[in-house]
Design a protein around this motif. Structure first.
Motif, mmCIF file in Angstrom:
data_model
loop_
_atom_site.group_PDB
_atom_site.id
_atom_site.type_symbol
_atom_site.label_atom_id
_atom_site.label_comp_id
_atom_site.label_asym_id
_atom_site.label_seq_id
_atom_site.Cartn_x
_atom_site.Cartn_y
_atom_site.Cartn_z
ATOM 1 N N ASP A 27 18.334 -10.068 -60.566
ATOM 2 C CA ASP A 27 17.809 -11.077 -61.490
ATOM 3 C C ASP A 27 19.003 -11.670 -62.233
ATOM 4 N N ASN A 30 20.294 -14.295 -67.770
ATOM 5 C CA ASN A 30 19.608 -15.179 -68.704
ATOM 6 C C ASN A 30 18.107 -14.890 -68.743
ATOM 7 N N ASN A 31 17.606 -14.295 -67.693
ATOM 8 C CA ASN A 31 16.180 -13.991 -67.609
ATOM 9 C C ASN A 31 15.857 -12.590 -68.126
ATOM 10 N N ARG A 53 16.375 -12.102 -74.034
ATOM 11 C CA ARG A 53 16.202 -13.053 -72.956
ATOM 12 C C ARG A 53 15.895 -14.435 -73.496
ATOM 13 N N LYS A 54 16.409 -15.418 -72.814
ATOM 14 C CA LYS A 54 16.150 -16.836 -73.055
ATOM 15 C C LYS A 54 16.755 -17.388 -74.340
ATOM 16 N N ASN A 74 26.449 -16.372 -67.954
ATOM 17 C CA ASN A 74 25.457 -16.626 -66.913
ATOM 18 C C ASN A 74 26.110 -16.884 -65.548
ATOM 19 N N ARG A 100 12.798 -7.261 -68.327
ATOM 20 C CA ARG A 100 12.363 -8.647 -68.067
ATOM 21 C C ARG A 100 11.521 -9.202 -69.202
#
Length: 125
Positions: A27, A30-31, A53-54, A74, A100
């Motif tokens: 993955d 950034n996620n 995340r994000k 990233n 996640r």
């Protein structure tokens, strides 16, 4: 499945710096909510830092505030932990952790599904 590989640990004198890296696969960083924990011999695992995340919100454990900085690259799918003004109390195995989900209770290790194998940091006085 997310896999995490830490590196950058070692032996350093008090007052010096080290930078740990955690490379993710499976993955994009950034996620993921990406964190660092540490565990000294005979001690419980301790929260060090998180970049969520994000939104890139960062959090730090009280013992490292003002000395450690977590950041995300990233392009390299890597999270860094810059550790400055190291103290002997910082000696521990440092683990990269990820999940996640956006993490609210950042210090609770059970919130993280994925863990690296750890890298040893030893700070001599």
């Amino acid at each position: 499945q997310v896999q995490l590989v830490e590196s950058g640990g070692g032996l350093v004198q008090a007052g010096r710096s080290l930078r740990l890296s955690c490379v993710a696969s499976g993955d994009t960083v950034n996620n993921l909510a990406m964190g660092w924990f540490r565990q000294a011999p005979g001690q419980k695992r301790e929260f060090v830092a998180l970049i969520n995340r994000k939104d890139d919100t960062t959090y730090y454990g009280d013992p490292v505030k003002g000395r450690f900085t977590i950041s995300r690259d990233n392009a390299k799918n890597t999270v860094w932990l810059q550790m400055n003004s190291l103290k002997p109390d910082d000696t521990a195995v440092y683990y990269c952790a990820a999940d996640r989900a956006w993490i609210a209770n950042v210090a609770a290790d059970y919130n993280y599904d994925y863990w690296g194998q750890g890298t040893q940091v030893t700070v001599s006085s």
